[in-house]
Design a protein around this motif. Sequence first.
Motif, PDB file in Angstrom:
ATOM      1  N   ASN A  85      22.362  -3.578   4.354  1.00  0.00           N
ATOM      2  CA  ASN A  85      21.344  -4.624   4.410  1.00  0.00           C
ATOM      3  C   ASN A  85      19.947  -4.005   4.534  1.00  0.00           C
ATOM      4  OD1 ASN A  85      19.763  -6.347   6.760  1.00  0.00           O
ATOM      5  ND2 ASN A  85      20.597  -7.587   5.114  1.00  0.00           N
ATOM      6  N   LYS A  86      19.867  -2.944   5.324  1.00  0.00           N
ATOM      7  CA  LYS A  86      18.576  -2.265   5.505  1.00  0.00           C
ATOM      8  C   LYS A  86      18.099  -1.661   4.191  1.00  0.00           C
ATOM      9  CE  LYS A  86      18.133  -0.779  10.245  1.00  0.00           C
ATOM     10  NZ  LYS A  86      18.877   0.147  11.102  1.00  0.00           N
ATOM     11  N   VAL A  87      19.056  -1.088   3.424  1.00  0.00           N
ATOM     12  CA  VAL A  87      18.668  -0.449   2.164  1.00  0.00           C
ATOM     13  C   VAL A  87      18.173  -1.503   1.171  1.00  0.00           C
ATOM     14  CG1 VAL A  87      19.452   0.945   0.229  1.00  0.00           C
ATOM     15  CG2 VAL A  87      20.287   1.446   2.513  1.00  0.00           C
ATOM     16  N   VAL A  88      18.898  -2.623   1.099  1.00  0.00           N
ATOM     17  CA  VAL A  88      18.489  -3.706   0.192  1.00  0.00           C
ATOM     18  C   VAL A  88      17.060  -4.127   0.525  1.00  0.00           C
ATOM     19  CG1 VAL A  88      18.910  -6.134  -0.374  1.00  0.00           C
ATOM     20  CG2 VAL A  88      20.836  -4.554  -0.222  1.00  0.00           C
ATOM     21  N   ARG A  89      16.782  -4.212   1.809  1.00  0.00           N
ATOM     22  CA  ARG A  89      15.454  -4.670   2.213  1.00  0.00           C
ATOM     23  C   ARG A  89      14.396  -3.580   2.074  1.00  0.00           C
ATOM     24  NH1 ARG A  89      16.703  -8.242   7.393  1.00  0.00           N
ATOM     25  NH2 ARG A  89      14.605  -9.034   7.032  1.00  0.00           N
ATOM     26  N   MET A  90      14.831  -2.324   2.182  1.00  0.00           N
ATOM     27  CA  MET A  90      13.886  -1.236   1.973  1.00  0.00           C
ATOM     28  C   MET A  90      13.474  -1.182   0.499  1.00  0.00           C
ATOM     29  SD  MET A  90      14.322   2.761   2.877  1.00  0.00           S
ATOM     30  CE  MET A  90      13.642   2.954   4.486  1.00  0.00           C
ATOM     31  N   ARG A  91      14.413  -1.506  -0.369  1.00  0.00           N
ATOM     32  CA  ARG A  91      14.101  -1.545  -1.802  1.00  0.00           C
ATOM     33  C   ARG A  91      13.071  -2.652  -2.062  1.00  0.00           C
ATOM     34  NH1 ARG A  91      17.539   0.187  -6.657  1.00  0.00           N
ATOM     35  NH2 ARG A  91      16.408  -0.774  -8.351  1.00  0.00           N
ATOM     36  N   HIS A  92      13.275  -3.764  -1.399  1.00  0.00           N
ATOM     37  CA  HIS A  92      12.311  -4.855  -1.534  1.00  0.00           C
ATOM     38  C   HIS A  92      10.933  -4.426  -1.005  1.00  0.00           C
ATOM     39  CE1 HIS A  92      10.348  -8.713  -1.010  1.00  0.00           C
ATOM     40  NE2 HIS A  92      10.172  -8.399   0.243  1.00  0.00           N
ATOM     41  N   ALA A  93      10.925  -3.751   0.143  1.00  0.00           N
ATOM     42  CA  ALA A  93       9.644  -3.296   0.714  1.00  0.00           C
ATOM     43  C   ALA A  93       8.951  -2.342  -0.255  1.00  0.00           C
ATOM     44  CB  ALA A  93       9.891  -2.609   2.053  1.00  0.00           C
ATOM     45  N   THR A  94       9.759  -1.539  -0.957  1.00  0.00           N
ATOM     46  CA  THR A  94       9.186  -0.582  -1.913  1.00  0.00           C
ATOM     47  C   THR A  94       8.557  -1.314  -3.091  1.00  0.00           C
ATOM     48  OG1 THR A  94      10.962   0.924  -1.292  1.00  0.00           O
ATOM     49  CG2 THR A  94       9.705   1.492  -3.264  1.00  0.00           C
ATOM     50  N   THR A  95       9.291  -2.271  -3.659  1.00  0.00           N
ATOM     51  CA  THR A  95       8.723  -2.966  -4.831  1.00  0.00           C
ATOM     52  C   THR A  95       7.523  -3.825  -4.408  1.00  0.00           C
ATOM     53  OG1 THR A  95      10.431  -4.661  -4.634  1.00  0.00           O
ATOM     54  CG2 THR A  95      10.797  -2.971  -6.271  1.00  0.00           C
ATOM     55  N   ARG A  96       7.559  -4.316  -3.172  1.00  0.00           N
ATOM     56  CA  ARG A  96       6.404  -5.099  -2.719  1.00  0.00           C
ATOM     57  C   ARG A  96       5.169  -4.207  -2.582  1.00  0.00           C
ATOM     58  NH1 ARG A  96       6.795  -7.774   2.943  1.00  0.00           N
ATOM     59  NH2 ARG A  96       6.360  -5.613   3.419  1.00  0.00           N
ATOM     60  N   ALA A  97       5.367  -3.003  -2.023  1.00  0.00           N
ATOM     61  CA  ALA A  97       4.246  -2.060  -1.896  1.00  0.00           C
ATOM     62  C   ALA A  97       3.704  -1.713  -3.285  1.00  0.00           C
ATOM     63  CB  ALA A  97       4.696  -0.795  -1.174  1.00  0.00           C
ATOM     64  N   ILE A  98       4.629  -1.518  -4.221  1.00  0.00           N
ATOM     65  CA  ILE A  98       4.228  -1.195  -5.593  1.00  0.00           C
ATOM     66  C   ILE A  98       3.403  -2.338  -6.170  1.00  0.00           C
ATOM     67  CG2 ILE A  98       5.112  -0.953  -7.956  1.00  0.00           C
ATOM     68  CD1 ILE A  98       7.520   0.604  -6.714  1.00  0.00           C
ATOM     69  N   ARG A  99       3.926  -3.557  -6.044  1.00  0.00           N
ATOM     70  CA  ARG A  99       3.220  -4.707  -6.643  1.00  0.00           C
ATOM     71  C   ARG A  99       1.837  -4.896  -6.012  1.00  0.00           C
ATOM     72  NH1 ARG A  99       6.371  -6.999 -10.247  1.00  0.00           N
ATOM     73  NH2 ARG A  99       8.637  -7.032  -9.966  1.00  0.00           N
ATOM     74  N   ASP A 100       1.761  -4.708  -4.692  1.00  0.00           N
ATOM     75  CA  ASP A 100       0.463  -4.840  -4.019  1.00  0.00           C
ATOM     76  C   ASP A 100      -0.529  -3.836  -4.586  1.00  0.00           C
ATOM     77  OD1 ASP A 100       1.381  -6.797  -2.385  1.00  0.00           O
ATOM     78  OD2 ASP A 100       1.612  -5.536  -0.593  1.00  0.00           O
ATOM     79  N   TYR A 101      -0.074  -2.584  -4.681  1.00  0.00           N
ATOM     80  CA  TYR A 101      -0.965  -1.516  -5.128  1.00  0.00           C
ATOM     81  C   TYR A 101      -1.385  -1.738  -6.578  1.00  0.00           C
ATOM     82  CZ  TYR A 101      -2.795   3.141  -6.071  1.00  0.00           C
ATOM     83  OH  TYR A 101      -3.611   4.193  -6.421  1.00  0.00           O
ATOM     84  N   MET A 102      -0.409  -2.091  -7.421  1.00  0.00           N
ATOM     85  CA  MET A 102      -0.718  -2.260  -8.843  1.00  0.00           C
ATOM     86  C   MET A 102      -1.704  -3.413  -9.019  1.00  0.00           C
ATOM     87  SD  MET A 102       1.014   0.252  -9.798  1.00  0.00           S
ATOM     88  CE  MET A 102       0.927   0.411 -11.552  1.00  0.00           C
ATOM     89  N   ASP A 103      -1.475  -4.474  -8.270  1.00  0.00           N
ATOM     90  CA  ASP A 103      -2.348  -5.643  -8.373  1.00  0.00           C
ATOM     91  C   ASP A 103      -3.767  -5.281  -7.924  1.00  0.00           C
ATOM     92  OD1 ASP A 103      -2.505  -8.474  -8.934  1.00  0.00           O
ATOM     93  OD2 ASP A 103      -2.999  -8.657  -6.797  1.00  0.00           O
ATOM     94  N   THR A 104      -3.873  -4.593  -6.790  1.00  0.00           N
ATOM     95  CA  THR A 104      -5.193  -4.208  -6.276  1.00  0.00           C
ATOM     96  C   THR A 104      -5.938  -3.344  -7.288  1.00  0.00           C
ATOM     97  OG1 THR A 104      -4.191  -4.138  -4.102  1.00  0.00           O
ATOM     98  CG2 THR A 104      -6.343  -3.100  -4.301  1.00  0.00           C
ATOM     99  N   ASN A 105      -5.180  -2.565  -8.058  1.00  0.00           N
ATOM    100  CA  ASN A 105      -5.824  -1.650  -8.998  1.00  0.00           C
ATOM    101  C   ASN A 105      -5.902  -2.194 -10.420  1.00  0.00           C
ATOM    102  OD1 ASN A 105      -6.567   1.050  -7.595  1.00  0.00           O
ATOM    103  ND2 ASN A 105      -4.621   0.422  -6.711  1.00  0.00           N
TER     104      ASN A 105
END
Length: 601
Positions: free
Chosen positions: A142-162
């Motif tokens: 469950n932690k890994v599934v959510r860590m993957r989500h945290a990763t894609t969220r960080a990616i989307r935030d960064y890509m959007d900001t840039n």
Amino acid sequence: MKRTHHCGQLRSSDVGKSVSLIGWVDSIRDHGGILFIDLRDREGLTQVKANPNSDDAEFNAAINKLKPESVVEFRGEVEARAEGTTNAKMPTGEIEVQVKEVVIHNISETPPFPIDDDKGDKVNEDMRLRYRYLDLRRNKMNKVVRMRHATTRAIRDYMDTNGFVDVETPILFKSTPEGAREYLVPSRINPGEFYALPQSPQQFKQMLMVAGVERYYQIARCFRDEDLRADRQMEFTQLDIELSFIDREDMYELMEGLMKQIWKDVLDVDLPTPFPRMSFEDAMNRYGVDKPDTRFGLEIQDFSETFANSSFKVFQATVAKGGVVKAFKAPTLADVTQGEMKNLEETAKSLGAKGLAFIKVAEGGEWKSPIVKFFSEEEKAALNERLALEEGDIVFFAASDWEQACAILGRTRLECAELLKKRGRLEIPADQFNFLWVIEFPLMSYDEERGGFAATHHPFTAPVPEDVQYLDSDPKRVRGQHYDLVLNGVELGGGSIRIHQTAVQKKVFEDVLKIPQDVVEERFGYMLEAFKYGAPPHGGIAFGLDRLVMILAGLKSIRDVIAFPKTQKGQCLMTDSPTPVTEKQLKDLHIDTTVLADDED
Ligand code: ASP
């Protein structure tokens, strides 16, 4: 169905509150007529106390029916645990819930394996994959599934900001057989014709640059019909990126920022930037591989000059033929066992070596080696000085053409590091992240099998401007504007600045790669045409998202970070695919098969 709290939430400050919790029964313990039930949801565990001998017969019946993994709703009151019964290891360990009402949503059968982090890890992987929904219910997964989500969220935030725009590209693409083997999809309405599943959105993202999107990204599914290994899947996910009006420096800076954000958001680690850079040649010379693990030394050195006139004919002749003699020292590893030595030799042989020459520095500094009797005093002195040999060390040699010698020692080096780790003589902290840009790859590599040049990365990579002059005369000398991002010896991603002029792209296809003109036209004609209508200078990169999450989670298998992965035989054990299909389905698709389904033979 309303819960007031999740199962990891209640604290001693909640004592006295009426609460409702819903989740899975993790365990039931009977303490002299009182049942202690750990109720679990994705956030944690709460201890619940129930009296199965209460005045309420219906309540008693329900409580007595409970089995692990049943889904229940408990309503009751939060109480402080009695002194001596608190559990400091559990965030909710100071309280328990005295149950007053119970609603059973589902009684579970006994699961095929325990839903438990440690016990579950020992279960055969096929079993875990067959019951993946139970495996994923484990806290660890469950932690890994959510860590993957945290990763894609960080990616989307960064890509959007840039300023990046998320654009989807087709899954039904066209066959481009020069890369890895691809998956074909028959077209029912175009008899005899096929789509291919994309190995990456490469061509589409370049078209998006011609289309003026300027900054594109996509978390894209890619497909390669390759033999599967621990770190490969037939369908995998890439963070795919392309930008216009940039050069390599812009790219390094932007991608370092991205990694910084991911590490901060997911692991709360501040990564130092800029990342170091190393040329392909340097990486190969020093680490024997284009994705060096720089967390430890054991660096390889070149001794070709030392042995150019050696009376040890094997070394001398290799150098005379234009090959190299390379060596590295594994400190303290002279105690390598016979079995370990045999494994090292076998690895070397699998890479084309005839054997694995070595020197062990025994007690008193004496050299033990089958080859050292052929070495002159100067040769010995050179080895001693450059490798700073000490008692207990071992030196490994490779004499071959450059690439092979690098590859042999590169692999031996990694295996020696494992042996040193096993002996407790090399420790690598789990939170050490050695990022590295590997740059200046050759644009083309010679493909012995095909007897011609092949693109090292892909044929859209632009040459380094000052090397363009050698495209015709000496293609091997031309460096590509290609970069790989490596982390702890793992290739996280790679990309390049692209060719954006029709003439240069055509030249690379036809004159350098020698792809026949009609094939170029058929496969890439639309691209060459597109470049005629104002194609901006552009470049991009793609990262393997699965690998990235695997490293963030500190895991060893890519299957552990994919919710529903395939086995190494390409099967999904949960849904039992692939499967044969009916004759009718094949007929509709205009496909004739030589393999008959079970029920038809
Ligand atoms: N499409 C490339 C790959 O999949 C990456 C890139 O050049 O952007 O490796």
